[in-house]
Design a protein around this motif. Sequence first.
Motif, PDB file in Angstrom:
ATOM      1  N   GLU A   1     -68.861 -65.902  13.665  1.00 31.61           N
ATOM      2  CA  GLU A   1     -68.541 -64.484  13.510  1.00 31.61           C
ATOM      3  C   GLU A   1     -67.220 -64.232  12.785  1.00 31.61           C
ATOM      4  O   GLU A   1     -66.840 -63.087  12.573  1.00 31.61           O
ATOM      5  CB  GLU A   1     -68.515 -63.818  14.894  1.00 31.61           C
ATOM      6  N   LEU A   2     -66.518 -65.287  12.417  1.00 23.88           N
ATOM      7  CA  LEU A   2     -65.274 -65.102  11.683  1.00 23.88           C
ATOM      8  C   LEU A   2     -65.559 -64.763  10.226  1.00 23.88           C
ATOM      9  O   LEU A   2     -66.563 -65.216   9.661  1.00 23.88           O
ATOM     10  CB  LEU A   2     -64.422 -66.366  11.753  1.00 23.88           C
ATOM     11  N   PRO A   3     -64.687 -63.978   9.601  1.00 23.82           N
ATOM     12  CA  PRO A   3     -64.876 -63.686   8.172  1.00 23.82           C
ATOM     13  C   PRO A   3     -64.896 -64.965   7.352  1.00 23.82           C
ATOM     14  O   PRO A   3     -64.143 -65.907   7.633  1.00 23.82           O
ATOM     15  CB  PRO A   3     -63.656 -62.826   7.829  1.00 23.82           C
ATOM     16  N   PRO A   4     -65.746 -65.056   6.321  1.00 21.36           N
ATOM     17  CA  PRO A   4     -65.833 -66.280   5.524  1.00 21.36           C
ATOM     18  C   PRO A   4     -64.579 -66.570   4.712  1.00 21.36           C
ATOM     19  O   PRO A   4     -64.396 -67.677   4.221  1.00 21.36           O
ATOM     20  CB  PRO A   4     -67.024 -66.013   4.601  1.00 21.36           C
ATOM     21  N   SER A   5     -63.701 -65.586   4.597  1.00 23.32           N
ATOM     22  CA  SER A   5     -62.522 -65.751   3.734  1.00 23.32           C
ATOM     23  C   SER A   5     -61.324 -66.360   4.449  1.00 23.32           C
ATOM     24  O   SER A   5     -60.257 -66.480   3.853  1.00 23.32           O
ATOM     25  CB  SER A   5     -62.117 -64.377   3.175  1.00 23.32           C
ATOM     26  N   VAL A   6     -61.468 -66.762   5.727  1.00 23.01           N
ATOM     27  CA  VAL A   6     -60.292 -67.216   6.464  1.00 23.01           C
ATOM     28  C   VAL A   6     -59.871 -68.628   6.084  1.00 23.01           C
ATOM     29  O   VAL A   6     -58.784 -69.065   6.450  1.00 23.01           O
ATOM     30  CB  VAL A   6     -60.507 -67.127   7.991  1.00 23.01           C
ATOM     31  N   GLY A   7     -60.692 -69.364   5.382  1.00 23.65           N
ATOM     32  CA  GLY A   7     -60.279 -70.669   4.871  1.00 23.65           C
ATOM     33  C   GLY A   7     -60.046 -71.715   5.928  1.00 23.65           C
ATOM     34  O   GLY A   7     -59.044 -72.441   5.882  1.00 23.65           O
TER      35      GLY A   7
ATOM     36  N   ALA B   1     -53.945 -68.438   7.036  1.00 23.98           N
ATOM     37  CA  ALA B   1     -53.788 -68.722   8.468  1.00 23.98           C
ATOM     38  C   ALA B   1     -53.485 -67.458   9.270  1.00 23.98           C
ATOM     39  O   ALA B   1     -54.048 -67.239  10.347  1.00 23.98           O
ATOM     40  CB  ALA B   1     -52.692 -69.758   8.673  1.00 23.98           C
ATOM     41  N   LEU B   2     -52.606 -66.610   8.750  1.00 23.63           N
ATOM     42  CA  LEU B   2     -52.250 -65.401   9.486  1.00 23.63           C
ATOM     43  C   LEU B   2     -53.438 -64.438   9.555  1.00 23.63           C
ATOM     44  O   LEU B   2     -53.640 -63.759  10.575  1.00 23.63           O
ATOM     45  CB  LEU B   2     -51.045 -64.725   8.835  1.00 23.63           C
ATOM     46  N   ASP B   3     -54.249 -64.375   8.496  1.00 27.29           N
ATOM     47  CA  ASP B   3     -55.454 -63.537   8.529  1.00 27.29           C
ATOM     48  C   ASP B   3     -56.417 -64.026   9.606  1.00 27.29           C
ATOM     49  O   ASP B   3     -57.031 -63.228  10.321  1.00 27.29           O
ATOM     50  CB  ASP B   3     -56.158 -63.551   7.165  1.00 27.29           C
TER      51      ASP B   3
ATOM     52  N   GLY C   1     -47.238 -73.396  10.915  1.00 29.27           N
ATOM     53  CA  GLY C   1     -47.719 -72.064  10.571  1.00 29.27           C
ATOM     54  C   GLY C   1     -49.128 -72.043  10.031  1.00 29.27           C
ATOM     55  O   GLY C   1     -49.617 -70.988   9.615  1.00 29.27           O
ATOM     56  N   THR C   2     -49.812 -73.194  10.030  1.00 36.76           N
ATOM     57  CA  THR C   2     -51.201 -73.235   9.557  1.00 36.76           C
ATOM     58  C   THR C   2     -52.181 -73.498  10.695  1.00 36.76           C
ATOM     59  O   THR C   2     -53.383 -73.513  10.459  1.00 36.76           O
ATOM     60  CB  THR C   2     -51.380 -74.338   8.497  1.00 36.76           C
TER      61      THR C   2
END
Length: 328
Positions: free
Chosen positions: A120-126, A75-77, A97-98
């Motif tokens: 456009e967001l990184p694929p790793s942000v979950g 979430a913070l990423d 916090g999520t």
Amino acid sequence: MLDELDRALIHALHIDGRASFTQLAAVLEVSPQTVSRRYERLREQAALRVVGLPDPQLTGHEQWLLRLTAEPETALDLAHALVRRADTSWVYLTGGGTEIVAVLETPLGMAHGHSLLLHELPPSVGLTAVSAHHLLHTYLGWRTPWRMSANALTARQQRMLVGARPPERHDQVQLSPADHALLDALRRDGRAGVAELAVDTGWSPATVSRRLDHLRACGTVFFDIEIDPALLGGSVRALLWMAAAPAHLDEVATALAGHDELAFVAHTTGPTNLVAHALCPDTAALYQYLTHGLGAVKAIRTLETAPVLRTLKAVGPIRPPGPPGRRG
């Protein structure tokens, strides 16, 4: 802690963020040197910043309020990825916090403009959930400051600042590339001097001054204040997602815009049609407001409260390295 002079200076900058220290000193009845020292102290200790903002409607843009939920470890990423984008503002970490809430600005008429951000967001942000709310009308906020940050000057002092500027119109203006460079520079520092703005735009200082006066007179650009709300009695913050029947929506939103506890009230699309930002001194005050302040507004059908845990980005971009410009 803020004293009366600090609060008066903050209120004055809300009215005219580019007023010179000499003009501010005349209004506050102190010396320009005192105003300069107080301004620098507020910048360093209270995170004070003046930012110049383009009016979205007059510059061909629209705004979306995004609610994104991510896995706890990412979430913070995700929030920091949104912070780094030039088209976002007010990036909050809320709830447990999520959840991240952010404002996204897109060109007017762009279908599902918020979807571009997601691609456009990184694929790793979950990402686990997304909802997008089109901001249709703002009742409080943007041009209208939180009442508790602009309540220190007398009516005469306010007239002294307002009277120094021409009446503001609201006209659509065709912006040039140099205009966009000017607006970008003012987002970074609304009090940047004309010499610094001339470097950013390629114009002469005299041309910068004339063009800025024109954009302000047309309402294309206005000035806002960023400051730690805890110093003004806003230690506990929450986003309020509400629903009201369409027949009562305008009445409800207008009433909410008069509440001292709220810094932002807007009509949105989505399952909830009103959103507000509450600022209270403590949790007891928030409870009192939710049960008595909002409780008295009978036309509110549903209410969801999302505590704001962190503000990662306010209305301006991330501060660039180095000292900001100043207007003496």
